[in-house]
Write an enzyme that holds these catalytic residues in place. Sequence first.
Site, PDB file in Angstrom:
ATOM      1  N   GLU A  74       0.845  -1.159  -0.008  1.00 19.66           N
ATOM      2  CA  GLU A  74       0.079   0.088  -0.089  1.00 19.66           C
ATOM      3  C   GLU A  74       0.966   1.219   0.077  1.00 19.66           C
ATOM      4  O   GLU A  74       0.833   2.076   0.947  1.00 19.66           O
ATOM      5  CB  GLU A  74      -0.963   0.023   1.225  1.00 19.66           C
ATOM      6  CG  GLU A  74      -2.014  -1.200   1.120  1.00 19.66           C
ATOM      7  CD  GLU A  74      -3.039  -0.792   2.245  1.00 19.66           C
ATOM      8  OE1 GLU A  74      -4.194  -1.439   1.897  1.00 19.66           O
ATOM      9  OE2 GLU A  74      -2.959  -0.482   3.458  1.00 19.66           O
ATOM     10  N   GLU A  83      -6.581  -7.392  -1.332  1.00 20.92           N
ATOM     11  CA  GLU A  83      -7.025  -7.503   0.143  1.00 20.92           C
ATOM     12  C   GLU A  83      -8.462  -7.092   0.233  1.00 20.92           C
ATOM     13  O   GLU A  83      -9.198  -6.271  -0.448  1.00 20.92           O
ATOM     14  CB  GLU A  83      -6.210  -6.243   0.979  1.00 20.92           C
ATOM     15  CG  GLU A  83      -4.965  -6.757   1.277  1.00 20.92           C
ATOM     16  CD  GLU A  83      -4.157  -5.677   2.093  1.00 20.92           C
ATOM     17  OE1 GLU A  83      -4.910  -5.049   3.101  1.00 20.92           O
ATOM     18  OE2 GLU A  83      -2.997  -5.709   2.318  1.00 20.92           O
TER      19      GLU A  83
END
Length: 657
Positions: A152, A309
């Site tokens: 991320e 995710e």
Amino acid sequence: MKTVRMPLPGISLGCDYNPEQWSPDVWREDAALMRQAGVDLVAVNIFGWSNLEPSPGEYRFDDLDEVVELMHAHGIRVNLGTGTSSPPPWLTTLHPEVLPVTADGTVRFPGGRQAWCPSSPVFRKRALDLVERVAQRYGGHPAVALWHVSNELGCHNALCYCETSAEAFRTWLRGRYREIETLNEAWGTSFWSQRYSDWSEIRVPRLALSLRNPAQLVDFQRFSSDELLDHYRAEAAILRRSSEKPVTTNFMVTAHIRNLDYWSWAPEMDVIANDHYLDHRLGDPVAELSFAADLTRGLAGGRPWMLMEQAAGAVNWQPHNLTKAPGEMIRNSLTHVARGADSICFFQWRASAQGAEKFHSAMLPHAGTDTVAWREVLKLSDILDRIAEVAGTEVESEAALLFSWESWWSAEGEARPSQAVTYLDQVHASHRALRSLGVTTDVIAPGTDLSRYKLVVVPGLYMVSDADAQAIADYVAGGGHVVVTFFSGIVDERDRIRLGGYPGAFRDVLGVLAEEFAPLLPGVTVELSDGSAGSLWTERLRVTTATGIAHYVDGPLPGVPAITRNRHGEGVAWYVATATDMTGLLREAATTAGIGSRETADDVEVVRRGAYLFVINHGAEPVEYPATGEDLVTGKHSDGSVTVEGGGVAVIREERK
């Protein structure tokens, strides 16, 4: 166009696993349970730096070796992280200069994650040293199916205002503008005596006593996105020297993360991967999920992508962390599949017992396997196996929506006509209306070839280049249909106002001219002549070649057009000059454009992916939808219509005439 390199065939099921939080006995239990659950792909070493390199230059791979071999022995492939997402404590202790600085000049300390400056050469060198070791050790391992760079990127540290970043910013600006006078012209530095005579005078835009230069702020956003992309490239280059496996990182296409321009990132990925979590701070989090999936597919060029995710239940970082009702996680997952995902992964496998995410849900919850959550995981796994043949197919879309991170950045500057008007609200409203009409929509970048689409929607495209605006005009002139909403076409890529009246770049194609904006206070509404209502925004608008199809009945501009329609060349362009329910207008535009209706109940979404029709019922009551073919979920054959129970999903292999 770059070839997509999905790590595994079929619709794979995966998870993020953090074995460093558990003992080896638990690893073995987990591997057996993963096998039971049908897990195909496991992401490991995402936050492994301090375990792999506990002190400078001292590397220990024994634990990771054992985990990788354990996964391999159980037939589970590995999505191997580079481990560089957060630096170990020894690095920030030895080199505190790598710590990021916020806009107010505050140094942010370690103790969370991503405590590093994207421009730091010290961090870059140490991180790449680790990547080199990981790549050399595991580059040829048969368990490795995918490389996962960092994690991320930019979630917390995208914008750093330290002196190292300032020097990097100046270097970036010299590359973009070449001459200092070119920068002065681009930034409009004649305003407020801001003219620069030397590059060394330029600083990062920390908080000031007054409003800051908006063009500088946009360029700082561009620079910051490019800095992190450069870091990704550096790690990826090392991995590709030691391995032929695909390389990616997890994007954050979601409502609350906006700092990276993923249109520039996407070409660097071997496969597009996204993280998405339902955001209950939004009015309609499920509609936002569908938008995010469509945008992720846009980044993938319409080809399959990965959901890297999602949450099995509740997250831990919202003010109110709502769990998912039985069946909701499966519907969420299959919505992503319907909109192009060929891999469904979760954060995380086993719920943590310690740390900041200990209340985040997982595939294997704190309560173990005798739980609703675990049984939902097993059910999802079975469904993904049943629909595996869907993999590799592409979503059918006749409509497109233009989306721009640069417009998001610039439209929400410090000084604007109304702080209540936000870019994403307009985008979501348009996409939500199309979704409710059953119109599957590609979310694409300005400048994309529009010729394949029957309808293009342009919500709040505040910043647009001449070339991208011309592409929209040419599309309409050639027979296309476009709907443009307010606060569009206002500035060029330098954030300079397009003089001559609003909506700037789109005046001619829309056949209108607005003399001035007339925003409304929050909570104030105006009545429109078609019986609808407007809010937040009005404009002193007049038609040039367009026809007004709805006018203000009251408010500050009674009788002034609020919605217009213009014939431009062979096509039609609509303009919406207030915030209003877009469903009726988009229904008319879609019908005019020749898009067949798939409209159904409010809680039902319908998406066609190749030969497969997905009918997802988010409501409590059963629904019927026209379809002929086999439902891959139930194995039943439908002849003419399919009934989908409340909370259920049908995936029909259609028999089309």
